[in-house]
Design an enzyme around this catalytic site. Structure first.
Site, mmCIF file in Angstrom:
data_model
loop_
_atom_site.group_PDB
_atom_site.id
_atom_site.type_symbol
_atom_site.label_atom_id
_atom_site.label_comp_id
_atom_site.label_asym_id
_atom_site.label_seq_id
_atom_site.Cartn_x
_atom_site.Cartn_y
_atom_site.Cartn_z
ATOM 1 N N ARG A 167 -23.709 -28.254 73.761
ATOM 2 C CA ARG A 167 -23.538 -28.004 72.332
ATOM 3 C C ARG A 167 -22.552 -29.027 71.782
ATOM 4 O O ARG A 167 -21.407 -29.098 72.245
ATOM 5 C CB ARG A 167 -23.004 -26.585 72.112
ATOM 6 C CG ARG A 167 -22.650 -26.303 70.678
ATOM 7 C CD ARG A 167 -22.062 -24.896 70.443
ATOM 8 N NE ARG A 167 -21.714 -24.774 69.048
ATOM 9 C CZ ARG A 167 -20.522 -24.374 68.575
ATOM 10 N NH1 ARG A 167 -19.568 -24.003 69.392
ATOM 11 N NH2 ARG A 167 -20.297 -24.347 67.283
ATOM 12 N N HIS B 112 -19.274 -28.740 61.822
ATOM 13 C CA HIS B 112 -18.130 -28.174 62.552
ATOM 14 C C HIS B 112 -16.831 -28.650 61.874
ATOM 15 O O HIS B 112 -16.123 -29.503 62.392
ATOM 16 C CB HIS B 112 -18.181 -28.579 64.029
ATOM 17 C CG HIS B 112 -17.273 -27.784 64.931
ATOM 18 N ND1 HIS B 112 -17.719 -27.126 66.050
ATOM 19 C CD2 HIS B 112 -15.934 -27.534 64.879
ATOM 20 C CE1 HIS B 112 -16.702 -26.513 66.649
ATOM 21 N NE2 HIS B 112 -15.600 -26.756 65.957
ATOM 22 N N GLU C 146 -18.241 -21.303 62.642
ATOM 23 C CA GLU C 146 -17.113 -20.495 62.186
ATOM 24 C C GLU C 146 -16.757 -20.649 60.720
ATOM 25 O O GLU C 146 -15.676 -21.155 60.386
ATOM 26 C CB GLU C 146 -15.861 -20.808 63.018
ATOM 27 C CG GLU C 146 -16.036 -20.621 64.503
ATOM 28 C CD GLU C 146 -14.725 -20.763 65.266
ATOM 29 O OE1 GLU C 146 -13.719 -21.170 64.669
ATOM 30 O OE2 GLU C 146 -14.717 -20.456 66.472
ATOM 31 N N ASN D 154 -18.590 -16.991 68.640
ATOM 32 C CA ASN D 154 -17.411 -17.577 69.282
ATOM 33 C C ASN D 154 -16.390 -16.481 69.449
ATOM 34 O O ASN D 154 -16.046 -15.783 68.479
ATOM 35 C CB ASN D 154 -16.793 -18.688 68.409
ATOM 36 C CG ASN D 154 -17.608 -19.956 68.424
ATOM 37 O OD1 ASN D 154 -18.660 -20.026 69.061
ATOM 38 N ND2 ASN D 154 -17.131 -20.964 67.709
ATOM 39 N N TYR E 105 -12.624 -15.414 71.536
ATOM 40 C CA TYR E 105 -11.521 -15.788 72.421
ATOM 41 C C TYR E 105 -10.589 -14.631 72.741
ATOM 42 O O TYR E 105 -10.044 -14.565 73.827
ATOM 43 C CB TYR E 105 -10.683 -16.907 71.771
ATOM 44 C CG TYR E 105 -11.383 -18.252 71.693
ATOM 45 C CD1 TYR E 105 -12.249 -18.556 70.645
ATOM 46 C CD2 TYR E 105 -11.164 -19.215 72.669
ATOM 47 C CE1 TYR E 105 -12.884 -19.792 70.585
ATOM 48 C CE2 TYR E 105 -11.804 -20.453 72.611
ATOM 49 C CZ TYR E 105 -12.654 -20.737 71.570
ATOM 50 O OH TYR E 105 -13.285 -21.948 71.518
ATOM 51 N N GLU F 56 -18.910 -20.200 72.087
ATOM 52 C CA GLU F 56 -17.591 -20.689 72.514
ATOM 53 C C GLU F 56 -16.818 -19.549 73.149
ATOM 54 O O GLU F 56 -16.872 -18.416 72.676
ATOM 55 C CB GLU F 56 -16.744 -21.195 71.337
ATOM 56 C CG GLU F 56 -17.016 -22.604 70.917
ATOM 57 C CD GLU F 56 -16.140 -23.042 69.745
ATOM 58 O OE1 GLU F 56 -14.964 -22.653 69.680
ATOM 59 O OE2 GLU F 56 -16.660 -23.777 68.886
#
Ligand code: PNW
Length: 486
Positions: free
Chosen positions: A97, A143, A188, A328, A330, A395
């Protein structure tokens, strides 16, 4: 050094990490690794490329980044792309990606503007090389690197950018769609809109809380929906590709078992994930968000809500505009009502405060704690609230500092998060179709500059050659991919 890790794991499995899942990844599960143009390419003014908002802001004020750095050279992937692809191939992933720099491809950026031949060629080379090595290209169209010339006109706050974006995305389908079958419209929108236009923590560093953030995403959601429909009618019948969007989410769990904290966590998810996901997965913004912002806007003496309204046609057009849902993820927070925030602001509209459990392991980044179960709960949240869409984790990764080639902390993070993915697939029935590690390389980590490392591969930014050395986590991830289990 990797041997030490496996010996430790063999002798003391419980010390390294306890309770990793024994399930296997499904046969069609896709593994990938990711980067983004401004963070790795460099070559900022080569081949006619013009400044993006990041180039412009960091050239103007070097103090923005912790190490006074910028992305002028970054990992020098503009020249070292072949070496990067070799690293991607050795990792054994199914896909890579990466994102396209809008201002490299279309230096004047706006609708109808001219292509840069060098820009076209650069991405052609990468795509062809990936395909020759049997790695599937997943392209992120945007991005975070808005061309500065568009920002001078208001960027994502000016609705004319919708037409510019559509022209840019169509150009990509025309140029590369014969070979590229996986497109991600935006990375995002949350970070771009909130940090870029509201809290002013990321380029273009504008601070218009509780208004510009909403307007920014309104324009992105419309751009996303429109280009999805254009691809569907004009390209899909011949190119037969898939198109989705990547939405990031922290998982918000209740701070305690109280009804109030449970409601606060539900609000957090609506305002923080639903804001972006709901229009695409269910049509329109979450009802709670619409009602609360309308109400607060009225109390604040405004004639209409700070949250823009979609027309009925827009709601229909945007609803269902995805072939896969990029996620994504985290970290996790604990929610409760309260907090003192600027009025107006998105945070004040949401009305919740974030807590972290003291037992959670902090990373080097001040926003990232290791909370693996949060990923599983987030996947279940998406399944339950949005009818189990196909989710591609686009991600997930861990931050530390320094060279640190024996990155046991990153290995632990990847293993424990993937373990939760396996449970979500096998025990909760979540349709998770793939996983992407962030990131292939240490790279330009936005305002942290090069001080924050997310790479499976260490990059020596002091060497002119930008020497790359795989860390232990690179080998561990490689093993997971080839064994399809942890
Ligand atoms: C992502 N959060 O940003 C971006 O897509 C990458 O460009 C970036 O390098 C990577 O994560 C690591 O920072 C995020 O607060 C930043 O949850 C913050 C959050 C999530 C994603």
């Amino acid at each position: 050094m990797i041997a030490v890790y496996y010996v430790t794991l063999f002798l003391f499995p419980g010390i390294v990490f306890c309770g990793l899942s024994n399930y296997s990844f499904p046969d069609d599960f896709q593994f990938g690794v990711a980067t983004a143009s401004y963070q790795v390419e460099g070559g900022w003014n080569e081949g006619g490329r013009t400044e993006s908002i990041w180039d412009y802001e960091l050239h103007k004020n070097p103090n923005i980044t912790d190490d006074r750095s910028n992305g002028d050279i970054a990992c020098d992937s503009y020249h070292k792309w072949k070496e990067d692809i070799q690293l991607v191939q050795n990792l054994g992933v199914d896909f890579y990606r990466f994102s396209i720099s809008w201002s490299r491809l279309l230096p004047s950026a706006s609708k109808g503007s001219e292509l840069s031949k060098d820009g076209v060629m650069y991405y052609n080379k990468i795509i062809d090389e990936l395909i020759a090595r049997k790695i599937v290209p997943y392209i992120t169209i945007f991005h975070w690197d808005t061309p500065q010339s568009l920002e001078f006109n208001g960027g994502w706050l000016n609705e004319t950018i919708i037409e510019d974006y559509i022209y840019y995305a169509r150009t990509l389908f025309d140029l590369y769609g014969d070979r590229v079958k996986h497109w991600i419209t935006f990375n995002e929108p949350h970070q771009t809109c909130e940090q870029g236009y509201s809290t002013g923590e990321k380029a273009p560093f504008k601070k218009m809380q509780g208004t510009a953030d909403y307007l920014c995403y309104h324009h992105m959601a419309i751009s996303h929906g429109r280009i999805y429909r254009i691809y569907e009618t004009d390209y899909k019948p011949t190119q037969k590709g898939q198109i989705g969007i990547t939405i990031d989410s922290v998982f918000g769990a209740p701070k305690t078992n109280s009804d109030s904290d449970k409601q606060a966590a539900a609000d957090y998810m609506d305002f923080q994930y639903g804001w972006f996901a709901h229009p695409i997965l269910s049509g329109n913004y979450p009802a709670k968000m619409i009602a609360k912002i309308a109400d607060l806007s009225k109390q604040q003496g405004l004639a209409k809500s700070r949250l823009p309204e979609f027309t009925q046609e827009e709601i229909k057009m945007i609803n269902g505009s995805f072939d896969f849902l990029g996620l994504n993820h985290y970290t996790t927070i604990l929610s409760s009502y309260g907090g003192n925030y600027p009025v107006p602001s998105h945070r004040n509209d949401m009305g919740t405060v974030d807590f972290r459990d003291p037992s959670w392991k902090p990373s080097a980044a001040d926003w990232l704690w290791e909370v693996p179960w949060g990923l599983r709960q987030l996947l279940v949240y998406v399944k339950d609230h949005y009818n189990n869409p196909p989710v591609l984790i686009t991600e997930n990764g861990w931050a530390n500092r320094g060279k640190y080639l024996q990155d046991l902390d990153r290995i632990d993070y990847i293993n424990s998060y993937l373990s939760e993915v396996l449970k979500a697939i096998h025990e909760d029935g979540c349709k998770v179709i793939g996983y992407t590690a962030w990131s292939l390389l240490d790279n330009f980590e936005w305002t942290y500059g090069y001080t924050m490392k997310f790479g499976l591969v260490y990059v020596d930014f002091d060497s002119q050659n930008r020497t790359r050395i795989p860390r232990d986590s690179y080998d561990v991830y490689k093993n997971i991919i080839s064994n399809k289990r942890l």
